[in-house]
Design an enzyme around this catalytic site. Structure first.
Site, PDB file in Angstrom:
ATOM      1  CB  SER A 164      -0.952  -0.032   1.199  1.00  0.00           C
ATOM      2  OG  SER A 164      -1.967   0.930   1.052  1.00  0.00           O
ATOM      3  CG  ASN A 165      -0.629   4.645  -1.148  1.00  0.00           C
ATOM      4  OD1 ASN A 165      -1.267   5.395  -0.419  1.00  0.00           O
ATOM      5  ND2 ASN A 165      -1.202   3.998  -2.151  1.00  0.00           N
ATOM      6  NE  ARG A 166       5.941   6.994   3.667  1.00  0.00           N
ATOM      7  CZ  ARG A 166       6.465   6.110   4.518  1.00  0.00           C
ATOM      8  NH1 ARG A 166       5.793   5.742   5.588  1.00  0.00           N
ATOM      9  NH2 ARG A 166       7.663   5.605   4.295  1.00  0.00           N
TER      10      ARG A 166
END
Ligand code: CTP
Ligand code: CA
Length: 223
Positions: free
Chosen positions: A33-35
């Site tokens: 995923s990402n931030r």
């Protein structure tokens, strides 16, 4: 700028917003995923609801409180997000793609948990996800289409190119290299880039305030 009172500016209008970072499964217990926190998209959905729009929020996160008076659709990965926004697209007046879509996903999702005894080194092959917003831009009829871009350099140049490539009406370009902008904070530093080429640079402000400004621009764009 604070929209404290509703002016009912979006009564009878249907607004779709996506929010959060997609989660791309590696196996049943792991993902890439990402931030992205989802805060920006949730702020936009709340601002639209305050103006009496019929709001659908397609969310990749369960970590934020559900905005009052908003239809929620929860999704996991980019392909689910694509299906959900496409299903809402034809009859919506504006669609805001605030979600951080993973550009790649694992080429295969392991059916069972990957065990470390079986690997000294583990390479995960990635394959490209569909560009959801590009697809929406291609089949646009009447919708006011808003995209986001998080950049660390050449913000305006990259932003202009994305707006053109994805056939957007408005692109919100964030300079995430600056303090107090982008992922996991409640403030943003944004430039709004329009189809006709004009640009508005905003100072650091809360995502709620920026959400109200974006909704104000959508009101102007669809009426
Ligand atoms: N987007 C999308 N589908 C993707 C990737 C991005 O719909 N597979 C959308 C995002 O929601 C955002 C906009 O496109 O509104 C720009 O995303 P961004 O990641 O900044 O641009 P990319 O086109 O993916 O280019 P790059 O990451 O290489 O800068
Ligand atoms: Ca990307």
């Amino acid at each position: 700028y604070k929209a404290l009172y509703s002016k009912h500016l979006l009564k009878g209008k249907k607004i779709v917003v996506s929010a959060g970072g997609t989660q791309e499964d590696i196996d049943p217990v792991r993902y890439i995923s990402n931030r992205s926190s989802g805060k920006m998209g949730y702020s936009i959905a709340r601002a639209a609801a305050l103006e009496d729009a019929d709001v659908t929020l397609v969310s990749c996160t369960h970590a934020l409180p559900e905005p009052v008076g908003v239809h929620m659709i929860y999704v996991h990965d980019a392909r689910e997000l694509e299906k959900a926004v496409n299903a809402q697209y034809d009859d919506c007046d504006a669609l805001v793609m605030a979600a951080a879509v993973s550009d790649y996903r694992p080429a295969v999702r392991a059916e069972n948990k990957i065990k470390k005894e079986q690997h000294d080194h583990l390479n995960i092959e990635l394959t490209e996800n569909p560009d959801i917003l590009y697809g929406l831009g291609q089949k646009k009829t009447h919708q006011f289409l808003v995209g986001f871009a998080a950049e660390t350099r050449d913000v305006i140049e990259y932003g202009k190119a994305k707006l053109a490539k994805k056939n957007l009406n408005l692109l919100v370009a964030n300079d995430v290299a600056q303090q107090g902008a982008g992922f996991n904070v409640s403030t943003n530093i944004a430039a709004l880039i329009y189809k006709d080429g004009h640009i508005e640079q905003y100072p650091k402000m809360t995502k709620d305030d920026l959400g109200h400004i974006i909704i104000e621009k959508i009101v102007e764009g669809i009426n």
